[in-house]
Design a protein around this motif. Structure first.
Motif, mmCIF file in Angstrom:
data_model
loop_
_atom_site.group_PDB
_atom_site.id
_atom_site.type_symbol
_atom_site.label_atom_id
_atom_site.label_comp_id
_atom_site.label_asym_id
_atom_site.label_seq_id
_atom_site.Cartn_x
_atom_site.Cartn_y
_atom_site.Cartn_z
ATOM 1 N N ALA A 1 -9.100 10.961 -9.477
ATOM 2 C CA ALA A 1 -8.826 12.105 -10.360
ATOM 3 C C ALA A 1 -9.875 13.202 -10.184
ATOM 4 O O ALA A 1 -9.537 14.395 -10.129
ATOM 5 C CB ALA A 1 -8.783 11.630 -11.814
ATOM 6 N N VAL A 2 -11.132 12.826 -10.087
ATOM 7 C CA VAL A 2 -12.178 13.866 -9.977
ATOM 8 C C VAL A 2 -12.012 14.612 -8.652
ATOM 9 O O VAL A 2 -12.173 15.840 -8.592
ATOM 10 C CB VAL A 2 -13.594 13.264 -10.178
ATOM 11 C CG1 VAL A 2 -14.096 12.482 -9.007
ATOM 12 C CG2 VAL A 2 -14.596 14.348 -10.538
ATOM 13 N N ALA B 1 11.293 0.654 -9.540
ATOM 14 C CA ALA B 1 10.857 1.927 -10.130
ATOM 15 C C ALA B 1 9.497 2.376 -9.586
ATOM 16 O O ALA B 1 9.149 3.558 -9.661
ATOM 17 C CB ALA B 1 10.795 1.804 -11.651
ATOM 18 N N TYR B 2 8.713 1.434 -9.047
ATOM 19 C CA TYR B 2 7.404 1.813 -8.506
ATOM 20 C C TYR B 2 7.516 2.476 -7.128
ATOM 21 O O TYR B 2 6.559 3.082 -6.654
ATOM 22 C CB TYR B 2 6.507 0.579 -8.343
ATOM 23 C CG TYR B 2 5.938 0.000 -9.621
ATOM 24 C CD1 TYR B 2 4.784 0.531 -10.186
ATOM 25 C CD2 TYR B 2 6.510 -1.104 -10.232
ATOM 26 C CE1 TYR B 2 4.232 -0.016 -11.333
ATOM 27 C CE2 TYR B 2 5.973 -1.656 -11.385
ATOM 28 C CZ TYR B 2 4.835 -1.108 -11.929
ATOM 29 O OH TYR B 2 4.289 -1.644 -13.056
ATOM 30 N N VAL B 3 8.661 2.330 -6.455
ATOM 31 C CA VAL B 3 8.732 2.746 -5.047
ATOM 32 C C VAL B 3 8.471 4.255 -4.849
ATOM 33 O O VAL B 3 7.687 4.627 -3.974
ATOM 34 C CB VAL B 3 10.057 2.288 -4.398
ATOM 35 C CG1 VAL B 3 10.212 2.861 -2.992
ATOM 36 C CG2 VAL B 3 10.111 0.756 -4.355
ATOM 37 N N PRO B 4 9.092 5.148 -5.656
ATOM 38 C CA PRO B 4 8.793 6.572 -5.446
ATOM 39 C C PRO B 4 7.297 6.896 -5.604
ATOM 40 O O PRO B 4 6.758 7.732 -4.868
ATOM 41 C CB PRO B 4 9.622 7.272 -6.535
ATOM 42 C CG PRO B 4 10.713 6.310 -6.858
ATOM 43 C CD PRO B 4 10.130 4.944 -6.683
ATOM 44 N N LEU B 5 6.649 6.220 -6.535
ATOM 45 C CA LEU B 5 5.201 6.453 -6.696
ATOM 46 C C LEU B 5 4.445 5.957 -5.469
ATOM 47 O O LEU B 5 3.474 6.577 -5.021
ATOM 48 C CB LEU B 5 4.685 5.719 -7.935
ATOM 49 C CG LEU B 5 5.010 6.354 -9.284
ATOM 50 C CD1 LEU B 5 4.486 5.487 -10.418
ATOM 51 C CD2 LEU B 5 4.400 7.758 -9.378
ATOM 52 N N LEU B 6 4.906 4.825 -4.931
ATOM 53 C CA LEU B 6 4.235 4.295 -3.740
ATOM 54 C C LEU B 6 4.409 5.231 -2.554
ATOM 55 O O LEU B 6 3.468 5.446 -1.776
ATOM 56 C CB LEU B 6 4.799 2.907 -3.396
ATOM 57 C CG LEU B 6 4.287 1.804 -4.315
ATOM 58 C CD1 LEU B 6 5.172 0.574 -4.247
ATOM 59 C CD2 LEU B 6 2.854 1.451 -3.939
ATOM 60 N N ILE C 1 -2.181 8.185 -8.623
ATOM 61 C CA ILE C 1 -2.609 8.259 -10.027
ATOM 62 C C ILE C 1 -3.636 9.384 -10.199
ATOM 63 O O ILE C 1 -3.641 10.088 -11.215
ATOM 64 C CB ILE C 1 -3.119 6.886 -10.515
ATOM 65 C CG1 ILE C 1 -1.916 5.929 -10.633
ATOM 66 C CG2 ILE C 1 -3.836 7.012 -11.866
ATOM 67 C CD1 ILE C 1 -2.251 4.510 -11.017
ATOM 68 N N GLY C 2 -4.479 9.607 -9.196
ATOM 69 C CA GLY C 2 -5.394 10.754 -9.256
ATOM 70 C C GLY C 2 -4.621 12.050 -9.434
ATOM 71 O O GLY C 2 -4.992 12.916 -10.235
ATOM 72 N N GLU C 3 -3.526 12.182 -8.696
ATOM 73 C CA GLU C 3 -2.688 13.389 -8.798
ATOM 74 C C GLU C 3 -2.042 13.479 -10.191
ATOM 75 O O GLU C 3 -2.019 14.552 -10.804
ATOM 76 C CB GLU C 3 -1.608 13.331 -7.713
ATOM 77 C CG GLU C 3 -0.761 14.571 -7.638
ATOM 78 C CD GLU C 3 0.360 14.471 -6.586
ATOM 79 O OE1 GLU C 3 0.467 13.433 -5.888
ATOM 80 O OE2 GLU C 3 1.133 15.442 -6.494
ATOM 81 N N ILE C 4 -1.552 12.351 -10.682
ATOM 82 C CA ILE C 4 -0.905 12.336 -12.008
ATOM 83 C C ILE C 4 -1.917 12.724 -13.092
ATOM 84 O O ILE C 4 -1.627 13.527 -13.983
ATOM 85 C CB ILE C 4 -0.326 10.931 -12.300
ATOM 86 C CG1 ILE C 4 0.861 10.650 -11.370
ATOM 87 C CG2 ILE C 4 0.073 10.799 -13.763
ATOM 88 C CD1 ILE C 4 1.285 9.192 -11.334
#
Ligand SMILES: Cc1cc2nc3c(=O)[nH]c(=O)nc-3n(C[C@H](O)[C@H](O)[C@H](O)COP(=O)(O)OP(=O)(O)OC[C@H]3O[C@@H](n4cnc5c(N)ncnc54)[C@H](O)[C@@H]3O)c2cc1C
Length: 375
Positions: free
Chosen positions: A16-17, A58-63, A347-350
């Motif tokens: 995230a940083v 449901a995790y696939v697009p995030l992956l 997750i950093g992007e989210i």
């Protein structure tokens, strides 16, 4: 006045940083110990990444987005973080692992190969299959180097102007007209704060007390009796569905310590995050040694090292990534449940989207407070 302060610079906070600094915002990251330290959830040389996700399609697009972001980071750092050696999923045809993975592959048209026992023995002789078990090979799978990823993110963040304080533990978040973040060393004012403190999450987010227990996880490294079979070309990373004995995972010989194995959730023993990690016991070693001897005697032959790590478990082994219901200026990230590392790049992007824009177009509906934590 900072735009964003990030508390905890492990897998999620470091990503995230880096993302927020890359977008040109004034950002401070605070880490109580060292990045990827031995009490965190992010040490130990390797973390599996895989695309055919048995847990939930449901995790696939995030992956898919996570893969894109890892590659972007590799280009910026001019380094290799992700090695696509493949991941084998082993189990009975109708097992949760095999069924779940094939469901993800079917829904998203993902490449995979189903290998019967003869094909497994020919291509991947390190694994001993039992009964009617099969292997399903995910060619996009492989492993990420967690320490290099975390330090790489912090280097990128610093190059983009982030302030990084190592060895500074946040003791308090005060929510007034602005937010004050306090440590024994100093106080800082910020518009938004991201709490990504891993096993310590309930300390600064008491709403999660008793909902996000840290548990003891043990992994062990073995020297191979046959080092040829233990190389990644003949031994990809693996997950194995052992029925009542849970899900196991492991890595080929990718460093001097050899083949690494562990049982997902181990004995599910809660631990106190503020204490030193509990020692590895005889019971821990017996469990791991028995699996090694039964499943891969030629490659997981002589145990040379075993360490304790920490999982932070959420209900349903899911993630929580959301604005705090009581104050949307606080963003909470607890994304472990024993399988979070591979997602850190997305997750950093989210987290950056949530902190800077108040929302994200990435699919995080399953990870909200109201979906999983409240009620
Ligand atoms: C043995 C093991 C194997 C795993 N295998 C896999 C795998 O193969 N694939 C996969 O995808 N995932 C895997 N995981 C899960 C993955 O590693 C975790 O999901 C991930 O590391 C969690 O990152 P985090 O940023 O939430 O926590 P951490 O990396 O632990 O970071 C939290 C940080 O916050 C800091 N902190 C805490 N409190 C404060 C405070 N008050 N002030 C300042 N700083 C603070 C801590 O010091 C720490 O550095 C595994 C985990 C373990 C333990």
């Amino acid at each position: 006045m900072y735009d964003v302060i990030i508390i905890g610079l492990g897998a999620m906070g470091s990503a995230a940083v880096a993302e927020i600094a890359a977008r040109g915002h004034k950002v401070l990251g605070l880490e109580a110990f060292q990045p990827a330290h031995k009490l965190s959830s992010s040490h130990g040389d390797s973390r599996i990444i895989r695309l055919g996700y048995h847990e939930d399609p449901a995790y696939v697009p995030l992956l898919q987005r996570a893969y894109r972001n890892w590659a972007r980071m590799e280009r910026r750092r001019q380094t290799n973080l992700l090695s696509k050696v493949g991941v084998l999923q082993i189990g009975k045809p109708g097992s949760e692992l095999i069924g779940g993975m094939l469901a993800s592959c079917a829904e998203y048209g993902l490449a995979h190969e189903i290998l019967d026992q003869a094909e497994m023995a020919d291509r991947y002789p390190a694994y001993r299959l039992a009964g009617d078990e099969i292997g399903v090979f995910d060619p996009e799978g492989g492993y990420i180097r967690p320490e290099a990823a975390i330090w790489g993110n912090l280097k990128l963040a610093t190059a983009d102007g982030a302030h990084i304080h190592i060895g500074e533990r946040v003791t308090r978040i005060e929510r007034g007209a602005t937010i004050m973040v306090r440590s024994p060393q100093a106080s800082y004012e910020t518009r938004k704060v991201i709490v990504a403190t891993g096993a310590w999450i309930s300390e600064l987010v008491p709403e999660l007390a008793a909902r996000a227990p840290p548990i003891k996880q043990v992994v062990a490294w073995y020297q191979p009796g046959d080092g040829f079979l233990a190389q990644p070309e003949r031994m990809p990373c693996f997950l194995s569905d052992e029925g009542e004995d849970g899900t196991w995972f492991g890595f080929p010989q990718i460093g001097v310590d050899g083949v690494k194995i562990g049982k997902h959730c181990h004995f599910f023993e809660p631990i106190d995050p503020d204490q030193a990690n509990p020692p590895v016991t005889h019971a821990d070693m017996d469990l791991l040694d028995a699996f090694a001897a039964r499943r891969m005697p030629e490659v997981a032959t002589t145990r040379i090292k075993a360490v304790t790590c920490r999982y932070t478990m959420l209900p349903g082994e899911n993630f929580l990534i959301d604005l705090l219901p009581a104050d949307p200026r606080v963003i909470v990230c607890s994304a472990c449940s024993g399988h979070g590392f591979k997602f850190a790049s997305v997750i950093g992007e989210i987290l950056a989207d949530l902190a800077l824009d108040g929302g994200t177009t990435l699919p995080i509906a399953p990870f909200t407070f109201d979906r999983h934590m409240v009620g």
